[in-house]
Design a protein around this motif. Structure first.
Motif, PDB file in Angstrom:
ATOM      1  N   THR A 144       0.834  -1.202   0.000  1.00 59.75           N
ATOM      2  CA  THR A 144       0.000   0.000   0.000  1.00 59.75           C
ATOM      3  C   THR A 144       0.867   1.249   0.000  1.00 59.75           C
ATOM      4  N   GLU A 147       0.636   7.372  -1.110  1.00 58.20           N
ATOM      5  CA  GLU A 147      -0.301   8.254  -1.804  1.00 58.20           C
ATOM      6  C   GLU A 147      -1.742   7.751  -1.729  1.00 58.20           C
ATOM      7  N   LEU A 148      -1.937   6.476  -1.347  1.00 60.39           N
ATOM      8  CA  LEU A 148      -3.295   5.958  -1.156  1.00 60.39           C
ATOM      9  C   LEU A 148      -3.863   6.320   0.210  1.00 60.39           C
ATOM     10  N   ALA A 150      -4.699   9.007   1.906  1.00 63.61           N
ATOM     11  CA  ALA A 150      -5.844   9.912   2.001  1.00 63.61           C
ATOM     12  C   ALA A 150      -7.013   9.471   1.140  1.00 63.61           C
ATOM     13  N   LYS A 151      -6.756   8.620   0.154  1.00 60.99           N
ATOM     14  CA  LYS A 151      -7.796   8.259  -0.799  1.00 60.99           C
ATOM     15  C   LYS A 151      -8.680   7.116  -0.327  1.00 60.99           C
ATOM     16  N   LEU A 152      -8.115   6.181   0.437  1.00 60.09           N
ATOM     17  CA  LEU A 152      -8.870   5.014   0.854  1.00 60.09           C
ATOM     18  C   LEU A 152      -9.953   5.400   1.862  1.00 60.09           C
ATOM     19  N   GLU A 153     -11.146   4.827   1.688  1.00 60.23           N
ATOM     20  CA  GLU A 153     -12.276   5.120   2.562  1.00 60.23           C
ATOM     21  C   GLU A 153     -12.693   3.886   3.335  1.00 60.23           C
ATOM     22  N   LYS A 158      -5.956   5.855   7.299  1.00 59.36           N
ATOM     23  CA  LYS A 158      -5.993   7.240   7.779  1.00 59.36           C
ATOM     24  C   LYS A 158      -6.738   7.390   9.102  1.00 59.36           C
ATOM     25  N   GLU A 181      -7.262   0.193 -10.254  1.00 62.75           N
ATOM     26  CA  GLU A 181      -7.884   0.745  -9.048  1.00 62.75           C
ATOM     27  C   GLU A 181      -7.507  -0.071  -7.817  1.00 62.75           C
TER      28      GLU A 181
END
Length: 263
Positions: A144, A147-148, A150-153, A158, A181
Motif C-alpha cells: 500500500t 499516496e493511497l 488519504a484516498k482510501l475510505e 488514515k 484501481e
C-alpha cells in the motif's frame, strides 16, 4: 472521571497488562500512535481507566469498586449531560462493569445497544492448510503506497495513523489492484508488543471477488516473515469478517459484550 495527560499513561498501561482481551487500540493511544482520550478514577493511583480511540472505539478496564467513578461513567455513557459528541463502540473488562451498562439510568436513556465482539487466535498450521487449498490465481497485489493514504475510505489507514509519513515509517499494508484501481486493502491498524491487528476494506464494485482474502493473506505472510502475530477481531454480527477470519486460519477464542453508545 479524571483526564490523564501523556505523562500519566504508564499507570493506565499497567491496567491493560492485566486485561486478557484484545486491547491493541487502547495501547496505540497510550503509546502515541494516535491522539485519544484517557480517563481514570484517580490520577496518581488509578485502578480503572476509560480509553477512547479517535476512530470511535473505547475500552473500560480495571476495578469497578469506586462509586463516584461509576456515577460519572453512568453520566458519560448515557450522555444525559451531552458530554459525548460522537458514537462510541465500547468494550469492557471484567464483566462486573456490565452491570453499569444495564442500570436503570442507562436503560431509560436508550442510548446503549449491546452486541458481541469476537476475539480470534491465529493458527498458523490451519492458515497454511487453508492457503494450500486456494486454487484460484492470485490477483495483482502491491504494498500500500503512501499516496493511497488519504484516498482510501471505510476501514482505512488514515483512521489509525496520524499521517501518510507515519504509516510509511511504522505501518504496513497490501492492496489488491484491479483495472488500475485499489480494490481491497489489508493494513496494520496497530502494531504493538509483537502483534499486528489487521484492518481490511474492499471498495464498492470490487466486493465478492475474493480480494479481501488475498490482501489479508499477503499481510499475514508479512507478519510471519517479520515475527509478528497477526490479530483479528470483529463484531459478531459481521458475517463477512467472521467468515473471512476463519478462511485465513483464525479461530474464535473469546465472545465478549460490546456496546454501541449513541449520542
Amino acid at each position: 472521571m479524571i483526564s490523564l495527560n501523556s505523562k500519566q499513561y504508564g499507570r493506565a498501561e499497567e491496567i491493560l497488562q492485566q486485561t486478557p482481551i484484545n486491547t491493541l487500540f487502547a495501547k496505540a493511544v497510550l503509546r502515541g500512535q494516535v491522539p485519544g482520550e484517557v480517563f481514570a478514577d484517580d490520577a496518581d493511583e488509578p485502578r480503572a481507566v476509560y480509553i477512547v480511540h479517535p476512530y470511535g472505539m473505547s475500552l473500560l478496564a480495571g476495578e469497578s469498586g469506586r462509586q463516584d467513578f461509576a456515577e460519572e461513567l453512568t453520566d458519560y455513557i448515557s450522555n444525559r449531560r451531552g458530554v459525548r459528541t460522537k458514537t462510541e463502540w465500547l468494550q469492557v473488562y471484567p464483566h462486573s462493569w456490565c452491570a453499569l451498562l444495564g442500570n436503570e439510568i442507562v436503560k431509560e436513556n436508550g442510548k446503549v445497544t449491546e452486541y458481541a465482539r469476537i476475539n480470534f487466535g491465529f493458527d498458523q498450521e490451519r492458515h497454511q492448510l487453508k492457503a494450500s487449498g486456494m486454487t484460484d490465481s492470485k490477483p495483482e497485489i502491491v504494498q500500500t503506497a503512501p499516496e493511497l493514504f488519504a484516498k482510501l475510505e471505510g476501514v482505512a489507514p488514515k483512521h489509525f495513523w496520524r499521517s501518510a509519513e507515519q504509516f510509511k515509517a511504522s505501518g504496513i499494508g497490501f492492496t489488491v489492484v484491479d483495472g488500475g484501481e485499489a480494490a481491497s486493502t489489508a493494513f496494520a491498524a496497530f502494531i504493538e508488543d509483537g502483534q499486528l491487528e489487521i484492518g481490511i476494506e474492499s471498495m464498492e464494485g470490487h466486493r465478492g471477488k475474493g480480494y479481501a482474502y488475498h490482501a489479508s493473506a499477503a499481510l499475514i505472510e508479512y507478519c510471519l516473515e517479520h515475527g509478528l502475530e497477526p490479530v483479528w477481531a470483529c463484531r459478531k454480527g459481521n458475517e463477512g469478517s467472521y467468515n473471512l477470519a476463519q478462511k485465513l486460519g483464525f479461530v474464535p477464542t473469546l465472545d465478549l459484550p460490546y456496546y454501541r453508545l449513541d449520542v
